[in-house]
Design an enzyme around this catalytic site. Structure first.
Site, PDB file in Angstrom:
ATOM      1  N   ILE A 199       0.813  -1.211   0.000  1.00 13.55           N
ATOM      2  CA  ILE A 199       0.000   0.000   0.000  1.00 13.55           C
ATOM      3  C   ILE A 199       0.849   1.264   0.000  1.00 13.55           C
ATOM      4  O   ILE A 199       0.313   2.377  -0.045  1.00 13.55           O
ATOM      5  CB  ILE A 199      -0.948   0.020   1.220  1.00 13.55           C
ATOM      6  CG1 ILE A 199      -0.146  -0.081   2.527  1.00 13.55           C
ATOM      7  CG2 ILE A 199      -1.978  -1.088   1.123  1.00 13.55           C
ATOM      8  CD1 ILE A 199      -1.016   0.039   3.777  1.00 13.55           C
ATOM      9  N   ASP A 226      12.612  14.648   9.813  1.00  7.24           N
ATOM     10  CA  ASP A 226      12.110  14.563   8.437  1.00  7.24           C
ATOM     11  C   ASP A 226      10.624  14.917   8.402  1.00  7.24           C
ATOM     12  O   ASP A 226       9.817  14.217   7.794  1.00  7.24           O
ATOM     13  CB  ASP A 226      12.349  13.164   7.865  1.00  7.24           C
ATOM     14  CG  ASP A 226      12.189  13.130   6.345  1.00  7.24           C
ATOM     15  OD1 ASP A 226      12.275  14.210   5.713  1.00  7.24           O
ATOM     16  OD2 ASP A 226      11.968  12.042   5.786  1.00  7.24           O
TER      17      ASP A 226
END
Length: 588
Positions: A20, A132
């Site tokens: 996915i 991040d």
């Protein structure tokens, strides 16, 4: 793509579905717990990374980091087996997807940011940086709750982090990376604040604070050396909060996520009115008390600021004080004046150096017809003519030196004529013409007739080569320019608020190079014979001046930081809170 057999075998309690998603540190597959019926997402280290040194270590760290964080706005970890991470499955898409589909308005952008800051602050209190933060790492569950995902490059705060790993892999996304992270400096929660502020900037304005059309490296350099462009089409005071969150200089930026959230809640209430968070439709499940107070009143609480005292022995080891008015803060004037005086002293010493040095007249030899003590002007591309009486037994050696440093020598046999006179030509090494410029010290050395110790005669020697056509001339110029540029780079780094513990030591070395270059270049261009005592004096003065320049820069930066904090305290409501994270374990 179906799940690999190794995943199926490692997780027998789960039914594994198809892929996915994927990212730099993992491929994601859907799954269902056979007993509980719980929908999960299973992240696996991708095959192309599995063979890299340290990849499993980084993945293991991600698992432990995520498992240690229990917060409604952080993706929870349910299980970890080998290189497989079982997490909550979030089917609501990412902030990136909704933003580019035009489904996020300004109130929702502020609500998303509050949820993001809540999760980040919880991680910071636990001692973990994300490093991040970006729209693709902000996911929605089916209820619309925002959760921060992918702590794959998180670092423990006490260990610090840099932009590039030992393997050369870039950590962080160039569009959102903090300046100190890009420069490889020690990191704090302010790095995540910067990234979160950049996300908010983009959600509110529809663009990034820097031009991303010129590539990743150019974008990173902009974060490091340029100030972000002012945000447009965003009303005050919200625009002020956004710009403060992405300030390039650390003293001007929020130090922790909760302070950012506090001011953001107040500014959004002032702009959008009471009840804006409920109207946004974005559930924010956990807010710290002071954030709630700001949200309700539209004014962030104003608290006293402190200026931290640097650790002894650091680059900025001059004492500061906790009093915001800073009466005892040391001024940079004295070391600044010393630096200026030292530079002036280097110039004066170089100009006052004698044109020629003293040489003893111990023989009646002459070089190209010049007296035995010189100055003798020679063309080093041709043999040098030396004449004298028949006092030489064997060979005659001529050498050159500058301030005691040898610069080349040549030897020739002596054959006297009938009048017991001799003339000989001594060829110097071919490379000497490219090295020697200006005025240096020449030396004649020979063994007298009848034996005994070698006789020595020194004299002043001038090369016909222009100094700029020699290594001594151009080399001294380039050396000075390099040292000045590197010294300015060090000072500029300090002015931007980054600590450099070795700055004073490197400045001393660079200053010595500057002093050497100024003395050498000035002596060569003026035709002064190189003197060691004047060269050493210039080097010492310049080294001391460079160290004083760095000390003055450190103190000036410290004062500027103090003033920025003081101005923030006396500025707009809520702008004064840049304190370190509190010692309790509350979350934003």
């Amino acid at each position: 793509m179906t799940a690999p057999l190794s995943m199926v075998n490692a997780l027998p309690q789960y039914t594994i579905g198809g892929q996915i998603g994927s990212g730099g540190m993992g491929e994601v597959f859907s799954g269902v717990h056979r007993t509980l019926g719980r929908q999960v997402a299973i992240k696996q280290l991708p095959p192309d990374l599995a063979g890299r040194v340290g990849a499993y270590v980084q993945f293991d760290r991600e698992a432990r980091v995520l498992a240690s964080l229990d917060h409604p706005h952080i993706v929870p970890v349910y299980d970890y087996v080998q290189n497989l991470l079982v997490m909550e499955k979030l089917d609501g898409g990412t902030v990136f997807d909704r933003f580019h589909a035009g489904k996020i308005d300004n109130e929702q952008a502020c609500a998303i940011t509050l949820a993001m800051l809540s999760g980040l602050h919880a991680a910071h209190v636990a001692g973990v940086l994300h490093l991040d933060v970006k729209p693709k790492n902000l996911l929605f569950n089916t209820a619309g709750v925002v959760k921060v995902a992918d702590f794959g490059i998180a670092q423990v705060i006490s260990e610090g982090a840099t932009l590039v790993t030992h393997g050369g892999q870039i950590l962080g996304t160039p569009a959102y990376i903090a300046p100190e992270q890009a420069m490889g400096n020690a990191l704090t929660p302010a790095a995540d604040v910067y990234a979160a502020g950049t996300v908010l900037y983009e959600l509110l304005s529809g663009e990034l604070p820097f031009d991303r059309e010129r590539g990743s490296l150019a974008l990173i350099r902009q974060h490091m050396f340029a100030d972000p462009k002012p945000i447009e089409r965003v009303p005050e005071p919200l625009a002020t909060v956004v710009m403060r969150s992405i300030a390039r200089e650390l003293p001007a930026r929020y130090r922790e996520a909760e302070a950012f959230a506090t001011d953001l809640a107040a500014a959004a209430t002032q702009v959008y009115g009471q009840g804006w968070l409920e109207r946004s439709g974005i559930p924010v499940l956990h807010l710290a008390p002071r954030v709630v107070a700001s949200l309700a009143s539209g004014a962030a609480p104003r608290e006293e600021l402190t200026v931290a005292t640097p650790k002894a022995g650091g680059a900025a080891s001059d004492p500061t004080i906790v009093d915001p008015d800073g009466p005892g803060l040391k001024r940079p004037r004295v070391p600044g004046w010393i630096a200026a005086a030292a530079l002036l002293g280097v110039v004066v010493v170089s100009l006052l150096a004698p044109a020629t040095l003293s040489h003893d007249n111990t023989s009646n030899m002459s070089v190209r017809g010049a007296p035995s003590v010189g100055p003798a002007t020679v063309d080093l591309t041709k043999p040098v003519s030396v004449t004298g009486d028949d006092v030489v037994d064997g060979d005659l050696t001529m050498s050159m030196s500058g301030a005691g440093i040898p610069l080349g020598s040549g030897t020739s046999a002596v054959e006297p004529d009938r009048d017991r006179k001799f003339t000989t030509d001594i060829a110097m090494p071919p490379i000497a013409r490219w090295i020697v410029g200006g005025t240096v010290t020449g030396e004649l050395r020979w063994t007298p007739k009848g034996g005994g110790p070698q006789a020595v005669q020194t004299f002043t020697l001038k090369s016909e080569q222009h100094p700029l056509a020699t290594f001594m001339g151009t080399g001294s110029l380039l050396l000075g320019l390099f040292a000045v540029a590197y010294l300015e780079s060090t000072a500029r780094t300090l002015r931007r608020g980054y600590r450099r513990p070795s700055a004073r030591y490197s400045a001393g070395f660079l200053g010595a190079l500057v002093g050497l270059a100024i003395w050498l270049f000035t002596s060569l261009m003026l035709g002064h014979e190189l003197s060691m005592i004047f060269g050493v004096t210039s080097v010492v003065l310049a080294a001391a001046g460079a160290v004083c320049l760095i000390v003055a820069t450190e103190r000036a930066t410290l004062i500027a930081r103090h003033r920025a904090l003081r101005d923030a305290r006396h500025g707009a409501p809520g702008e004064g809170d840049q304190r370190p994270a509190p010692s309790n374990t509350g979350t934003a």
